[in-house]
Design an enzyme around this catalytic site. Structure first.
Site, PDB file in Angstrom:
ATOM      1  N   GLU A  35       0.865  -1.188   0.000  1.00  0.00           N
ATOM      2  CA  GLU A  35       0.000   0.000   0.000  1.00  0.00           C
ATOM      3  C   GLU A  35       0.898   1.234   0.000  1.00  0.00           C
ATOM      4  OE1 GLU A  35      -3.354   0.847  -0.272  1.00  0.00           O
ATOM      5  OE2 GLU A  35      -2.442   2.852  -0.211  1.00  0.00           O
ATOM      6  N   CYS A  43     -12.437   3.972   0.868  1.00  0.00           N
ATOM      7  CA  CYS A  43     -13.622   3.892   1.714  1.00  0.00           C
ATOM      8  C   CYS A  43     -13.335   4.327   3.146  1.00  0.00           C
ATOM      9  CB  CYS A  43     -14.176   2.461   1.698  1.00  0.00           C
ATOM     10  SG  CYS A  43     -15.582   2.268   2.792  1.00  0.00           S
ATOM     11  N   CYS A  48     -16.419   6.422   2.156  1.00  0.00           N
ATOM     12  CA  CYS A  48     -17.630   6.036   2.904  1.00  0.00           C
ATOM     13  C   CYS A  48     -17.591   6.386   4.384  1.00  0.00           C
ATOM     14  CB  CYS A  48     -17.881   4.532   2.811  1.00  0.00           C
ATOM     15  SG  CYS A  48     -17.195   3.708   1.382  1.00  0.00           S
ATOM     16  N   LYS A  51     -17.213  10.165   5.179  1.00  0.00           N
ATOM     17  CA  LYS A  51     -18.438  10.763   4.613  1.00  0.00           C
ATOM     18  C   LYS A  51     -19.620  10.555   5.544  1.00  0.00           C
ATOM     19  CE  LYS A  51     -21.141   8.499   2.635  1.00  0.00           C
ATOM     20  NZ  LYS A  51     -21.019   7.985   1.283  1.00  0.00           N
ATOM     21  N   ALA A 115       3.840  -0.336  -5.437  1.00  0.00           N
ATOM     22  CA  ALA A 115       4.319  -1.554  -6.084  1.00  0.00           C
ATOM     23  C   ALA A 115       3.952  -1.501  -7.560  1.00  0.00           C
ATOM     24  CB  ALA A 115       3.683  -2.772  -5.430  1.00  0.00           C
ATOM     25  N   TYR A 179     -23.359  10.506  -6.887  1.00  0.00           N
ATOM     26  CA  TYR A 179     -23.330  10.228  -5.447  1.00  0.00           C
ATOM     27  C   TYR A 179     -22.570  11.308  -4.655  1.00  0.00           C
ATOM     28  CZ  TYR A 179     -24.338   5.081  -5.680  1.00  0.00           C
ATOM     29  OH  TYR A 179     -24.888   3.836  -5.824  1.00  0.00           O
ATOM     30  N   ILE A 180     -21.332  11.575  -5.104  1.00  0.00           N
ATOM     31  CA  ILE A 180     -20.458  12.410  -4.276  1.00  0.00           C
ATOM     32  C   ILE A 180     -20.949  13.852  -4.243  1.00  0.00           C
ATOM     33  CG2 ILE A 180     -18.096  13.296  -4.041  1.00  0.00           C
ATOM     34  CD1 ILE A 180     -17.076  10.612  -5.059  1.00  0.00           C
ATOM     35  N   GLU A 183     -24.183  14.001  -2.142  1.00  0.00           N
ATOM     36  CA  GLU A 183     -23.951  13.798  -0.702  1.00  0.00           C
ATOM     37  C   GLU A 183     -23.279  15.020  -0.073  1.00  0.00           C
ATOM     38  OE1 GLU A 183     -23.810   8.942  -0.429  1.00  0.00           O
ATOM     39  OE2 GLU A 183     -21.889   9.990  -0.436  1.00  0.00           O
ATOM     40  N   ARG A 206     -28.435  10.653 -12.246  1.00  0.00           N
ATOM     41  CA  ARG A 206     -28.801   9.871 -13.424  1.00  0.00           C
ATOM     42  C   ARG A 206     -28.623   8.384 -13.127  1.00  0.00           C
ATOM     43  NH1 ARG A 206     -25.977   8.031 -17.821  1.00  0.00           N
ATOM     44  NH2 ARG A 206     -24.073   9.114 -17.215  1.00  0.00           N
ATOM     45  N   GLY A 262     -16.968  12.034 -11.248  1.00  0.00           N
ATOM     46  CA  GLY A 262     -16.668  10.631 -11.522  1.00  0.00           C
ATOM     47  C   GLY A 262     -15.237  10.284 -11.149  1.00  0.00           C
ATOM     48  N   ALA A 341     -27.240   2.822  -1.005  1.00  0.00           N
ATOM     49  CA  ALA A 341     -27.812   4.025  -0.398  1.00  0.00           C
ATOM     50  C   ALA A 341     -27.060   5.241  -0.900  1.00  0.00           C
ATOM     51  CB  ALA A 341     -27.693   3.950   1.117  1.00  0.00           C
ATOM     52  N   HIS A 436     -45.381  -1.646  13.772  1.00  0.00           N
ATOM     53  CA  HIS A 436     -46.080  -0.377  13.937  1.00  0.00           C
ATOM     54  C   HIS A 436     -45.639   0.325  15.212  1.00  0.00           C
ATOM     55  CE1 HIS A 436     -49.300   2.443  13.235  1.00  0.00           C
ATOM     56  NE2 HIS A 436     -49.686   2.306  14.482  1.00  0.00           N
ATOM     57  N   GLU A 441     -43.382   0.258   7.542  1.00  0.00           N
ATOM     58  CA  GLU A 441     -44.582  -0.583   7.454  1.00  0.00           C
ATOM     59  C   GLU A 441     -45.376  -0.306   6.179  1.00  0.00           C
ATOM     60  OE1 GLU A 441     -47.862   0.258  10.353  1.00  0.00           O
ATOM     61  OE2 GLU A 441     -46.577   1.908  10.978  1.00  0.00           O
TER      62      GLU A 441
HETATM   63  P1  NDP Z   1     -20.723   9.446 -10.444  1.00  0.00           P
HETATM   64  O1  NDP Z   1     -20.308   8.622 -11.594  1.00  0.00           O
HETATM   65  O2  NDP Z   1     -21.759   8.940  -9.515  1.00  0.00           O
HETATM   66  O3  NDP Z   1     -21.212  10.860 -10.960  1.00  0.00           O
HETATM   67  C1  NDP Z   1     -20.438  11.647 -11.792  1.00  0.00           C
HETATM   68  C2  NDP Z   1     -21.227  12.909 -12.109  1.00  0.00           C
HETATM   69  O4  NDP Z   1     -20.398  13.818 -12.815  1.00  0.00           O
HETATM   70  C3  NDP Z   1     -22.437  12.639 -12.966  1.00  0.00           C
HETATM   71  O5  NDP Z   1     -23.488  13.454 -12.514  1.00  0.00           O
HETATM   72  C4  NDP Z   1     -21.954  13.047 -14.366  1.00  0.00           C
HETATM   73  O6  NDP Z   1     -22.982  13.534 -15.155  1.00  0.00           O
HETATM   74  C5  NDP Z   1     -21.006  14.167 -14.039  1.00  0.00           C
HETATM   75  N1  NDP Z   1     -19.942  14.332 -15.016  1.00  0.00           N
HETATM   76  C6  NDP Z   1     -19.064  13.399 -15.445  1.00  0.00           C
HETATM   77  N2  NDP Z   1     -18.201  13.926 -16.311  1.00  0.00           N
HETATM   78  C7  NDP Z   1     -18.513  15.226 -16.449  1.00  0.00           C
HETATM   79  C8  NDP Z   1     -17.987  16.301 -17.199  1.00  0.00           C
HETATM   80  N3  NDP Z   1     -16.935  16.134 -17.991  1.00  0.00           N
HETATM   81  N4  NDP Z   1     -18.565  17.499 -17.072  1.00  0.00           N
HETATM   82  C9  NDP Z   1     -19.626  17.678 -16.280  1.00  0.00           C
HETATM   83  N5  NDP Z   1     -20.180  16.702 -15.538  1.00  0.00           N
HETATM   84  C10 NDP Z   1     -19.633  15.490 -15.620  1.00  0.00           C
HETATM   85  O7  NDP Z   1     -19.366   9.792  -9.715  1.00  0.00           O
HETATM   86  P2  NDP Z   1     -19.029  10.376  -8.286  1.00  0.00           P
HETATM   87  O8  NDP Z   1     -17.760  11.101  -8.486  1.00  0.00           O
HETATM   88  O9  NDP Z   1     -20.175  11.099  -7.681  1.00  0.00           O
HETATM   89  O10 NDP Z   1     -18.802   9.044  -7.438  1.00  0.00           O
HETATM   90  C11 NDP Z   1     -17.891   8.050  -7.884  1.00  0.00           C
HETATM   91  C12 NDP Z   1     -18.366   6.674  -7.512  1.00  0.00           C
HETATM   92  O11 NDP Z   1     -18.140   6.471  -6.140  1.00  0.00           O
HETATM   93  C13 NDP Z   1     -19.852   6.412  -7.717  1.00  0.00           C
HETATM   94  O12 NDP Z   1     -20.122   5.935  -8.997  1.00  0.00           O
HETATM   95  C14 NDP Z   1     -20.163   5.390  -6.688  1.00  0.00           C
HETATM   96  O13 NDP Z   1     -19.988   4.125  -7.261  1.00  0.00           O
HETATM   97  C15 NDP Z   1     -19.129   5.627  -5.608  1.00  0.00           C
HETATM   98  N6  NDP Z   1     -19.739   6.252  -4.422  1.00  0.00           N
HETATM   99  C16 NDP Z   1     -20.697   5.580  -3.725  1.00  0.00           C
HETATM  100  C17 NDP Z   1     -21.298   6.153  -2.628  1.00  0.00           C
HETATM  101  C18 NDP Z   1     -22.365   5.414  -1.881  1.00  0.00           C
HETATM  102  O14 NDP Z   1     -22.488   4.211  -2.057  1.00  0.00           O
HETATM  103  N7  NDP Z   1     -23.171   6.090  -1.063  1.00  0.00           N
HETATM  104  C19 NDP Z   1     -20.912   7.476  -2.168  1.00  0.00           C
HETATM  105  C20 NDP Z   1     -19.911   8.090  -2.969  1.00  0.00           C
HETATM  106  C21 NDP Z   1     -19.356   7.494  -4.050  1.00  0.00           C
HETATM  107  P3  NDP Z   1     -23.955  12.602 -16.008  1.00  0.00           P
HETATM  108  O15 NDP Z   1     -24.933  12.028 -15.045  1.00  0.00           O
HETATM  109  O16 NDP Z   1     -24.565  13.542 -16.996  1.00  0.00           O
HETATM  110  O17 NDP Z   1     -23.085  11.572 -16.639  1.00  0.00           O
END
Ligand code: NDP
Length: 456
Positions: A35, A43, A48, A51, A115, A179-180, A183, A206, A262, A341, A436, A441
């Site tokens: 690492e 996480c 996670c 967060k 590594a 998600y991020i 949140e 989305r 993303g 979630a 209840h 419920e």
């Molecule tokens: P996501 O893939 O969930 O969302 C990325 C967002 O950025 C989308 O709304 C996307 O829009 C937008 N986007 C991507 N590229 C561009 C761009 N070039 N210009 C403008 N907008 C853009 O990624 P996150 O970073 O939020 O999270 C990463 C991953 O981490 C998640 O997929 C999830 O798997 C994990 N995660 C899980 C959590 C949980 O379980 N509670 C909490 C946090 C993260 P569009 O929708 O139009 O593509």
């Protein structure tokens, strides 16, 4: 063992890597785990876990407001960011130590080094230059935030830095609708920051059920979070109090700009080409259902493979790999019907198909839906709502998906995950006696169909 220093070399001590290393060692393998940063991975260190702690922190403001309706006189509350940051750091440091100890107890040789692969059986440790020959290699290096090449991106932060901002921003601009972004918009609003969320799409989240997306969107607008939809950030100027330009031309002043657009798999500089490990079209490591790469004895799990990017999935993939390759008990991870979630406030819990997916894949789809004021809000006077939606295959009666927005939705999703995974029918839900008084419920008392869609 023949001619190798270790049976298994694991690169990356995040969720997938630590589980695989520990399980392989428990099956008798000689394991080395490398690492380069902190043990626990995204996480535990910057995902996670911190967060969720920040989500808890952010929800107290609502609780203080609610308390008055129940007779409490709460003096004006103040919040201290530095205290939260320090408390979070203490907790993840504690968890990190536990993770390292668990590996040691399992007999895993944990090395603190980056590594890289030198060939299909040789891993080089950057810290001391050692070369380790491994019979099997597992790549569990995760992913990192994608940062676009927009002017002034150096002034922006990602989810890596957001937890440790030196000060709580008075105004934070967040880009993204996943998600991020969602949140953190909720977290900062709850902590008292002004929040603007800019997202290129016409709605946030989305891929989630439309009713969930709309529930969060309207709750966020109600909470005073400004959603700028159909726009992106085009420029960030100045350190300190930034000038942020949106694609519509508007300019905003902000103390922090969080890009949550993303994540990108961590494959760069790993020596994958030297080992002959192929990537897929999206730039993630290509694997088969057994997490095996294009090189038979090299495997990859978790976000670096960009399948379902969630910690519990990486853990299962790591576990399945170790049992299959070292435990003589092969099994495959089932990526269907994974409950998840989103820790927005209101929280989302979801499992199975969205209404859109169900209508694409099934001929007859029944929708059962309710939207109500939760009991607590009756006295608190809060505007909170609870939305629940059950999607049923109208032909087999099987529950295809359940979607919840509101308090404890994540907790409910975990249990609904069992029912949906077992193939529960709507009749099974109906045959279950309610607990209840709970919000949950409603899931077993929803009798009236809201809609039926029949594809001709
Ligand atoms: P996501 O893939 O969930 O969302 C990325 C967002 O950025 C989308 O709304 C996307 O829009 C937008 N986007 C991507 N590229 C561009 C761009 N070039 N210009 C403008 N907008 C853009 O990624 P996150 O970073 O939020 O999270 C990463 C991953 O981490 C998640 O997929 C999830 O798997 C994990 N995660 C899980 C959590 C949980 O379980 N509670 C909490 C946090 C993260 P569009 O929708 O139009 O593509």
């Amino acid at each position: 063992m023949s001619g190798f220093d270790v049976d298994l070399f694991v690169i990356g001590a995040g969720s997938g890597g630590v589980r695989a290393a520990r399980m392989a060692a428990s099956h008798g393998a000689k394991v080395m785990l490398a690492e380069e940063f902190r043990v626990g991975g995204t996480c535990v260190i910057r995902g996670c876990v911190p967060k969720k702690l920040y989500v808890y922190a952010s929800r107290f403001s609502g609780e203080f407001d609610d308390a008055a309706g129940f007779g409490w006189h709460v003096p004006p509350a103040t919040f201290d960011w530095a205290t939260l940051v320090a408390a979070k750091e203490k907790e993840i440091t504690r968890l990190e130590a536990i993770y390292a100890k668990t590996q040691a107890n399992a007999g895993v040789d944990l090395v603190r080094s980056r590594a890289v692969l030198e060939d299909a059986h040789t891993v080089r440790l950057i810290a001391d230059g050692r070369r380790i020959r491994a019979g099997t290699i597992l790549i569990a290096t995760g992913a990192h935030p994608y940062m676009p090449a927009l002017p002034g991106v150096e002034h922006a932060i990602s989810s890596n830095e957001v937890f440790d901002l030196p000060q709580q921003p008075e105004h934070i601009v967040i880009a993204g609708g996943g998600y991020i972004a969602v949140e953190f918009a909720g977290i900062f609003a709850g902590l008292g920051s002004k929040v603007t969320l800019a997202h290129r799409g016409d709605n946030i989240l989305r891929g989630f059920d439309e009713d969930l997306r709309n529930a969060v969107r309207s709750a966020y607008e109600q909470r005073g979070i400004r959603l700028v939809l159909g726009q992106t950030i085009t420029n960030i100027d100045r350190p300190g109090r930034h000038a942020v330009t949106l694609s519509g031309g508007e300019q905003l002043e902000a103390d922090a700009v969080l890009l949550a657009l993303g994540r990108t798999p961590n494959v760069a500089g790993l020596g994958l080409d030297k080992a002959g490990v192929a990537l897929n079209a999206g730039g993630a490591i290509a694997v088969n259902a057994s997490s095996q790469t294009s090189v038979a004895h090299i495997y990859a799990v978790g976000d670096v493979t960009d399948r379902v990017n969630l910690t519990p999935v990486a853990i299962r993939e790591g576990h399945a790999f170790a049992d299959s390759v070292f435990g003589g008990k092969p099994w495959l991870v089932d990526h269907a019907n994974i409950a998840t979630a989103v820790y927005s406030t209101p929280e989302l819990g979801t499992v199975g198909l969205t209404e859109t997916q169900a209508r694409e894949r099934h001929r007859v789809v029944d929708i059962y839906k309710t939207d109500f004021r939760p009991m607590k809000a009756t006295l608190s006077g809060a505007a909170d709502r609870m939305m629940m939606k059950i999607i049923v295959d109208g032909e087999s009666d099987r529950v295809l998906g359940v979607h919840i927005a509101g308090e404890a939705a994540g907790e409910m999703a975990q249990l609904l995950g069992i029912a949906v995974k077992m193939g529960a029918t709507k009749a099974d839900f109906d045959a279950t006696v309610a607990v209840h008084p709970t919000a949950a419920e409603e899931l077993v008392t929803l009798r009236t169909r809201s809609a039926r869609f029949v594809r001709s």
